[in-house]
Design a protein around this motif. Sequence first.
Motif, short mmCIF file in Angstrom:
data_model
loop_
_atom_site.label_atom_id
_atom_site.label_comp_id
_atom_site.label_asym_id
_atom_site.label_seq_id
_atom_site.Cartn_x
_atom_site.Cartn_y
_atom_site.Cartn_z
N ASN A 102 2.90 6.72 1.70
CA ASN A 102 1.97 7.86 1.63
C ASN A 102 0.69 7.28 1.05
N LEU A 103 -0.44 7.62 1.64
CA LEU A 103 -1.68 6.93 1.30
C LEU A 103 -1.96 6.89 -0.20
N THR A 108 -0.35 1.24 -5.05
CA THR A 108 0.50 1.20 -6.25
C THR A 108 1.87 0.63 -5.90
N ASN A 109 2.47 1.16 -4.83
CA ASN A 109 3.82 0.73 -4.49
C ASN A 109 3.86 -0.70 -3.96
N LYS A 110 2.84 -1.06 -3.19
CA LYS A 110 2.81 -2.43 -2.65
C LYS A 110 2.67 -3.44 -3.78
N LEU A 111 1.77 -3.11 -4.73
CA LEU A 111 1.56 -4.02 -5.86
C LEU A 111 2.82 -4.11 -6.72
N LEU A 112 3.48 -2.98 -6.90
CA LEU A 112 4.73 -2.97 -7.67
C LEU A 112 5.73 -3.94 -7.04
N GLY A 337 -0.46 7.37 6.87
CA GLY A 337 -1.76 7.55 6.23
C GLY A 337 -1.62 8.65 5.18
N GLY A 338 -2.57 9.59 5.20
CA GLY A 338 -2.48 10.67 4.21
C GLY A 338 -1.96 11.95 4.79
N GLN A 339 -1.30 11.88 5.94
CA GLN A 339 -0.89 13.15 6.59
C GLN A 339 0.04 13.99 5.72
N LEU A 340 1.08 13.35 5.18
CA LEU A 340 2.03 14.13 4.37
C LEU A 340 1.39 14.53 3.03
#
Length: 437
Positions: A102-103, A108-112, A337-340
């Motif tokens: 989710n955009l 944050t999640n990738k870096l984590l 992307g940011g759809q959800l």
Amino acid sequence: MDPKETYKKKLVSIPEAVSMVQSRQTIGVAMAASEPPGLLAELGRHQGRLEDVTVWVCLPMRIYDFIQKPEMTGHFFVENWFYGAPDRKVHPEGRVSYIPNNLHQAATNKLLAAGNKVSVFWGTATPPDERGYMSLSLGLVTEKQLIEAADLVFIEINENLPWTLGDTQLHIDDVDYVVENHVPLFELPSAPPSEAEQAIGGFIAELIEDGSTLQLGIGGIPNAITPFLLSRHDLGIHTEMFTDGMVDLYNAGVVTNKRKTLWKGKMVGAFALGTQKLYDFINDNLGVEFQQGQVTNNPHIVGQNFKMVSVNTALQVDIFGQVCSQSIGYKHFSGTGGQLDTHRGAQLSPGGRGIIALRSTAKDATISTIVPILSEGAEVTVPCQDVDTIVTEYGVAELKGLCVRDRMEALIKIAHPNFRDWLREEARRLGIVPKFS
Ligand code: COA
């Protein structure tokens, strides 16, 4: 030190900058129209000395050798938050893989997952001002988070980039190297709306009240609806992507941002993708606020806007209300992307609404986009628990709170007439909505 002196000391050529990348490192790259074309075009030329370099990208706009050429296998691997046409083409060759996200949580999640670091960041910015500040210009989705996590920050300076305001500032002291590449900006013109898109635009306009705040997503339909909003008053913009259509609405006096509850008086977004008209409009414009994707797309922030309406588009919707916007069966097409984020955020807003708009058919009306059940392999972008309003050229289906039988009936009404009987028959045959007896 005088910022001009610092700049001169940090200036290297593009080949020199790329020669600092080492095997097995990770490069985080700015997205879409803010990607650094000079550095990315050079990367493939260093294939001979580089092994196993990972490149994080999002919606790359141009075609680059390091992604496209089969001989790059083993040298470069691309992890991608949102596919564009070049990535779709190369996907079957195994050199690119989608990062589900989710955009607002993408960086944050990738870096984590990567131990909170990335070896190198490559982005673009305007030339610095006399105090040494530059503007990150067209992209702020993941860029600032990647800059903060990177061991080395490289910025490709392009004097054609607009000076955008908000959280876009970057100081020359916080950059390790700059390169210069004053190329024309990437432009994405929008196609004139089709008849079906015009009908969809009309239905959506009826759902948008004066004083609403809008998010408009990527693709033909969100672009096509803006002319239908010309009779509205005091709309606001809180979006992830700034588009040409928003400029038209502002210039027509429709978007005033006056009745917004957050950033009153300003349009808010995280990146811009359109034509020079948009890039000129956002240049040094105090009415346009860039914020990071983790802010613009946080559903709890989106939901603080009064009468927030999100408009996104999709590839398939099934009778449960599951929305697929990012794959055609197993074939990955784009991304969430940011759809959800925005679909959920809009529903948290007082008087808000999440709209998914799509043409009722695809492939010259040979297939229905409203289906009994998503195709095998389809990736769910908006789960049926979250779905709100679906619009096609045949009307509006408000699905929130409806049981599956009633969702089916509402969706049949907005499906193409040629497929309505088929939808009901298939729902019965599959036991999703058994015949009432
Ligand atoms: N089955 C098979 N093919 C389908 C299809 C279906 N149900 N629906 C559409 N297609 C095909 C189209 O025919 C077209 O094929 P072509 O390229 O060969 O002409 C292709 O898929 C793209 O469809 P189209 O509707 O023209 O795409 P678009 O450019 O308007 O983009 C999305 C639509 C859904 C792909 C795009 O909005 C997206 O990726 N959204 C997800 C993310 C999002 O909305 N994020 C928030 C905003 S930034």
